[in-house]
Design a protein around this motif. Structure first.
Motif, PDB file in Angstrom:
ATOM      1  N   ILE A  94       0.825  -1.107  -0.018  1.00 51.97           N
ATOM      2  CA  ILE A  94       0.016   0.082  -0.071  1.00 51.97           C
ATOM      3  C   ILE A  94       0.803   1.088   0.090  1.00 51.97           C
ATOM      4  O   ILE A  94       0.780   2.173  -0.815  1.00 51.97           O
ATOM      5  CB  ILE A  94      -1.025   0.194   1.294  1.00 51.97           C
ATOM      6  N   LEU A  95       1.925   1.345   0.813  1.00 48.68           N
ATOM      7  CA  LEU A  95       2.767   2.513   0.796  1.00 48.68           C
ATOM      8  C   LEU A  95       3.712   2.483   0.088  1.00 48.68           C
ATOM      9  O   LEU A  95       4.855   3.430   0.136  1.00 48.68           O
ATOM     10  CB  LEU A  95       3.337   2.564   2.507  1.00 48.68           C
ATOM     11  N   GLU A  96       4.003   1.344  -0.963  1.00 51.34           N
ATOM     12  CA  GLU A  96       4.741   1.433  -1.924  1.00 51.34           C
ATOM     13  C   GLU A  96       6.490   1.364  -1.380  1.00 51.34           C
ATOM     14  O   GLU A  96       7.264   2.209  -1.988  1.00 51.34           O
ATOM     15  CB  GLU A  96       4.582   2.534  -3.108  1.00 51.34           C
ATOM     16  N   GLY A  97       6.596   0.506  -0.644  1.00 51.08           N
ATOM     17  CA  GLY A  97       7.994   0.264  -0.136  1.00 51.08           C
ATOM     18  C   GLY A  97       8.343  -1.141   0.256  1.00 51.08           C
ATOM     19  O   GLY A  97       7.635  -1.890   0.118  1.00 51.08           O
ATOM     20  N   LYS A  98       9.501  -1.215   0.805  1.00 44.81           N
ATOM     21  CA  LYS A  98       9.924  -2.650   1.164  1.00 44.81           C
ATOM     22  C   LYS A  98       9.927  -2.699   2.683  1.00 44.81           C
ATOM     23  O   LYS A  98      10.603  -2.580   3.230  1.00 44.81           O
ATOM     24  CB  LYS A  98      11.610  -2.769   0.530  1.00 44.81           C
ATOM     25  N   PRO A  99       9.056  -3.363   3.228  1.00 46.60           N
ATOM     26  CA  PRO A  99       8.973  -3.731   4.707  1.00 46.60           C
ATOM     27  C   PRO A  99       9.813  -4.844   5.390  1.00 46.60           C
ATOM     28  O   PRO A  99      10.289  -5.766   4.613  1.00 46.60           O
ATOM     29  CB  PRO A  99       7.514  -4.033   4.725  1.00 46.60           C
ATOM     30  N   SER A 100      10.090  -4.561   6.541  1.00 47.05           N
ATOM     31  CA  SER A 100      10.690  -5.573   7.377  1.00 47.05           C
ATOM     32  C   SER A 100       9.758  -5.669   8.576  1.00 47.05           C
ATOM     33  O   SER A 100       9.104  -4.429   9.059  1.00 47.05           O
ATOM     34  CB  SER A 100      12.106  -5.256   7.459  1.00 47.05           C
ATOM     35  N   LEU A 101       9.854  -6.841   9.374  1.00 46.19           N
ATOM     36  CA  LEU A 101       9.053  -6.952  10.624  1.00 46.19           C
ATOM     37  C   LEU A 101      10.032  -7.291  11.633  1.00 46.19           C
ATOM     38  O   LEU A 101      10.958  -8.121  11.849  1.00 46.19           O
ATOM     39  CB  LEU A 101       8.152  -7.986  10.389  1.00 46.19           C
ATOM     40  N   THR A 102       9.832  -6.626  12.845  1.00 42.11           N
ATOM     41  CA  THR A 102      10.608  -6.780  14.010  1.00 42.11           C
ATOM     42  C   THR A 102       9.273  -6.854  15.127  1.00 42.11           C
ATOM     43  O   THR A 102       8.477  -5.969  15.189  1.00 42.11           O
ATOM     44  CB  THR A 102      11.414  -5.588  14.511  1.00 42.11           C
ATOM     45  N   ILE A 103       9.520  -8.191  15.691  1.00 40.54           N
ATOM     46  CA  ILE A 103       8.392  -8.335  16.962  1.00 40.54           C
ATOM     47  C   ILE A 103       9.269  -7.890  18.327  1.00 40.54           C
ATOM     48  O   ILE A 103      10.080  -8.486  18.519  1.00 40.54           O
ATOM     49  CB  ILE A 103       7.905  -9.593  16.996  1.00 40.54           C
ATOM     50  N   GLY A 104       8.744  -6.667  18.876  1.00 42.89           N
ATOM     51  CA  GLY A 104       9.387  -6.410  20.167  1.00 42.89           C
ATOM     52  C   GLY A 104       8.798  -4.847  20.581  1.00 42.89           C
ATOM     53  O   GLY A 104       7.687  -4.514  20.116  1.00 42.89           O
ATOM     54  N   THR A 105       9.373  -4.321  21.644  1.00 45.30           N
ATOM     55  CA  THR A 105       8.861  -3.150  22.112  1.00 45.30           C
ATOM     56  C   THR A 105       8.888  -1.954  21.385  1.00 45.30           C
ATOM     57  O   THR A 105       9.636  -1.636  20.742  1.00 45.30           O
ATOM     58  CB  THR A 105       9.568  -2.835  23.623  1.00 45.30           C
ATOM     59  N   VAL A 106       7.572  -1.221  21.260  1.00 44.78           N
ATOM     60  CA  VAL A 106       7.475  -0.025  20.582  1.00 44.78           C
ATOM     61  C   VAL A 106       7.764   0.893  21.565  1.00 44.78           C
ATOM     62  O   VAL A 106       7.097   1.319  22.701  1.00 44.78           O
ATOM     63  CB  VAL A 106       5.985   0.185  19.819  1.00 44.78           C
TER      64      VAL A 106
END
Length: 386
Positions: free
Chosen positions: A368-380
């Motif tokens: 949707i945002l036209e980018g390359k995403p990566s995921l980290t599960i952790g504290t915001v």
């Protein structure tokens, strides 16, 4: 009077908000489909443009931010103006007569400064000047100030309105009334500068709907998207008084239901609820309509979710992780060029299936945002509305 469960309410709302789990549509997304979704959710909060684009894109299979922008600035099936609570929203151009008619018919919000800074006669002069200046133009605030002063007098340009360690011209006190009444809306940005123009350029022949009919239609739309609901919840959604909202509800043909024992209302001919349980993993951005408009808060933000995802009891200040229609964590994105780093903080451990669903949702955010995403599960680590 029937009793419905929170699960039934959540499943109904997810479906109507376009957030239910479904396979990709075979129909190519277009500006009309984007408009249908925005109409169904009663507007998308657009103070943060990227959040609005994501909020809408999540509800339209295959859509990107480019399509949302095209719907707004090229096809003009959307319009950027003030909606619920006087905040900037994406609304559908076709719904604009209803919105302007309803918002104009509401009691003037107590926070509005026009009565303190402008006389009724001055307000009328400013509104007429705005309409004349924007009829065939897109003007920045500075340009519009010049045009209004030329049509009214130097008093309109006096910098008397407090604003973020600065002062705005006196006429700006009438801006809320101007947008609410359909005299002005947002035009496309010019670099970093906001522009304004006439809504009639989006909807030829535009005129606000009559107030009583517009309020009744808006209340029915609200109950379709967010019901069952109470007058107090409708009032909170619009930033109005409960007494006023109670009067609106009494003017409609409604049916009473109970949600886990609490009384609420739906439109009388819209009493069906699904038997299927809500399902799916979603990442909703800042001020997403589902998180802001849905109640009861104790059901939508249960237990630790209320402490983590609400800011002083207010919804929308944190992007939320939604699992089966209920808030189950928060998240944050940080963009650098085309790279989008997504950090998700679940409030409980995710099983293998939900982990995969979350990874797929992060990929969808990237599309949707036209980018390359990566995921980290952790504290915001960032605070609200960061």
């Amino acid at each position: 009077m029937s009793d419905v469960s929170w699960a039934q309410v959540a499943a109904r709302r997810l479906a109507r908000h376009g957030l239910a789990v479904s396979s990709a549509s075979d129909v190519a997304p277009d500006a009309d489909r984007v408009a249908d979704v925005v109409s169904a959710m009663c507007g998308a909060h657009a103070q943060v443009a990227s959040a609005a684009e994501l909020s809408v894109g999540l509800r339209v299979p295959g859509a990107t931010r480019a399509l949302v922008r095209r719907a707004l600035w090229s096809d003009r099936t959307l319009v950027k103006s003030r909606g619920p609570r006087g905040t900037v929203h994406l609304l559908t151009a076709a719904d604009l007569p209803m919105w302007t008619g309803a918002l104009t018919a509401m009691p003037t919000p107590p926070w509005e400064q026009s009565r303190a800074l402008l006389t009724p006669q001055q307000t009328e002069q400013v509104l007429a000047a705005i309409a004349d200046a924007l009829a065939e133009a897109e003007l920045t605030t500075a340009e519009l100030t010049e045009e209004i002063v030329a049509r009214t007098g130097a008093w309109a340009g006096e910098r008397v309105m407090e604003a973020f360690q600065d002062r705005w011209p006196r006429w700006v006190a009438a801006m809320a009334a101007a947008t609410r009444g359909g005299v002005m809306c947002h035009g496309p940005n010019r670099g970093r500068a906001t522009t304004y123009t006439s809504p009639a350029r989006w909807l030829p022949g535009f005129a606000p709907m009559a107030g009583p009919a517009a309020l009744a239609e808006l209340a029915r739309r609200y109950l379709y998207a967010y019901g069952p609901a109470t007058p107090a919840q409708f009032a909170q959604w619009l930033s109005a008084t409960e007494r006023w909202a109670t009067g609106v509800f009494k003017s409609l043909d409604l049916a009473e239901v109970t949600v886990a024992g609490t009384r609420a209302w739906v439109v009388a001919d819209d009493t069906d609820f699904p038997d299927d349980r809500p399902s799916g993993v979603r990442l909703l951005p800042y001020f997403d309509a589902y998180a802001v408009g849905c109640h009861p808060r104790e059901q939508l933000f249960p237990g630790a979710a209320a402490e983590r995802a609400l800011a002083g009891g207010q919804a929308g200040n944190y992007p939320v992780l939604l699992i089966n229609g209920t808030v189950a964590g928060v998240w944050h994105q940080r963009r650098s060029g085309r790279t989008i780093r997504v950090t998700v903080e679940p409030l409980r451990a995710l099983g293998t299936g939900r982990q995969r669903a979350l990874e797929a949702e992060v990929e969808r955010v990237g599309e949707i945002l036209e980018g390359k995403p990566s995921l980290t599960i952790g504290t915001v680590a960032v605070g609200p509305h960061a």
